[in-house]
Enzyme design. Sequence first.
Site, PDB file in Angstrom:
ATOM      1  N   GLU A   1       6.946   1.525  -5.732  1.00  0.00           N
ATOM      2  CA  GLU A   1       7.142   0.491  -4.702  1.00  0.00           C
ATOM      3  C   GLU A   1       8.361  -0.368  -5.006  1.00  0.00           C
ATOM      4  OE1 GLU A   1       3.831  -1.979  -3.507  1.00  0.00           O
ATOM      5  OE2 GLU A   1       2.402  -0.456  -4.115  1.00  0.00           O
TER       6      GLU A   1
ATOM      7  N   HIS B   1       2.583  -0.061   1.696  1.00  0.00           N
ATOM      8  CA  HIS B   1       1.189   0.272   1.412  1.00  0.00           C
ATOM      9  C   HIS B   1       1.140   1.187   0.189  1.00  0.00           C
ATOM     10  CE1 HIS B   1      -3.030   0.671   2.237  1.00  0.00           C
ATOM     11  NE2 HIS B   1      -2.923   1.963   2.052  1.00  0.00           N
TER      12      HIS B   1
ATOM     13  N   ASN C   1       6.091  -3.272   6.350  1.00  0.00           N
ATOM     14  CA  ASN C   1       4.937  -3.382   5.452  1.00  0.00           C
ATOM     15  C   ASN C   1       5.056  -2.304   4.382  1.00  0.00           C
ATOM     16  OD1 ASN C   1       2.369  -4.270   4.514  1.00  0.00           O
ATOM     17  ND2 ASN C   1       1.400  -2.537   5.558  1.00  0.00           N
TER      18      ASN C   1
ATOM     19  N   ASP D   1      -1.748  -1.387   8.535  1.00  0.00           N
ATOM     20  CA  ASP D   1      -1.137  -0.199   7.917  1.00  0.00           C
ATOM     21  C   ASP D   1      -0.806   0.911   8.913  1.00  0.00           C
ATOM     22  OD1 ASP D   1      -1.571  -1.489   5.462  1.00  0.00           O
ATOM     23  OD2 ASP D   1      -3.565  -0.624   5.274  1.00  0.00           O
TER      24      ASP D   1
END
Length: 212
Positions: free
Chosen positions: A181, A111, A109, A152
């Site tokens: 990112e 974040h 993931n 998260d």
Amino acid sequence: MRTEPIRLAVFFSGGGSTLQNLLDHIASGSLNARVEWTLSSRVDAVGIEKSRRAGIPCLVLPRKEFTSHEEFSQAINLHLERHPVDLIVLAGFMCLYRFPPDYNGRVLNIHPALIPSFCGKGMYGHHVHEAVIESGVKLTGATVHFADNEYDRGPIILQEALPVLDEDTPETLAERVQALERELYPKAIRLFAEGRLRVEGRRVRILPEEGS
Ligand code: GAR
């Protein structure tokens, strides 16, 4: 050393800019991967069109049509069983997903903040940047981590910080975090594909490159 592209499934709920970034890295040769299929948790997600334009089958499973996280996850896992991948990449996926045990350590993931700050239920996209500015912190950033069936959470793979400027708005901050990112996610996937991530409890050790 792996030469075959790593097989990915990319899950999203919205804009699909994270998906597009991965596709761009794959196209330019900087990420040796293939997106086998994508999943959208909303019928109106812009990412669906991006996936289809790239010729990648997109499974649309509207979260609101399921009564629980478990039921929703089961539907995803049924598809996953038929279409296995090496790695699941959560890319702006705003739903809780309970993956099967054999995918433990194979779900990533990203974040848009420095976990464990500004994360958890309801903390996604622009909400994160608004909360960061509101709180007065001087640093924020982006985090890539292994997912662990909670929002998260899970061992952190890569994290990079950037300053919050006095003149920042949620929009300007989002822009700079997203630029971060765009480099961080492909880098983490590359490390995973090269077998260079070793999880030790909550810590992730990055092993040196083969031959170095
Ligand atoms: C990205 O900034 C990602 O870090 C964030 O949502 C955005 C997705 O953009 N994810 C989260 O907030 C997860 N808690 P996209 O939908 O355009 O790819």
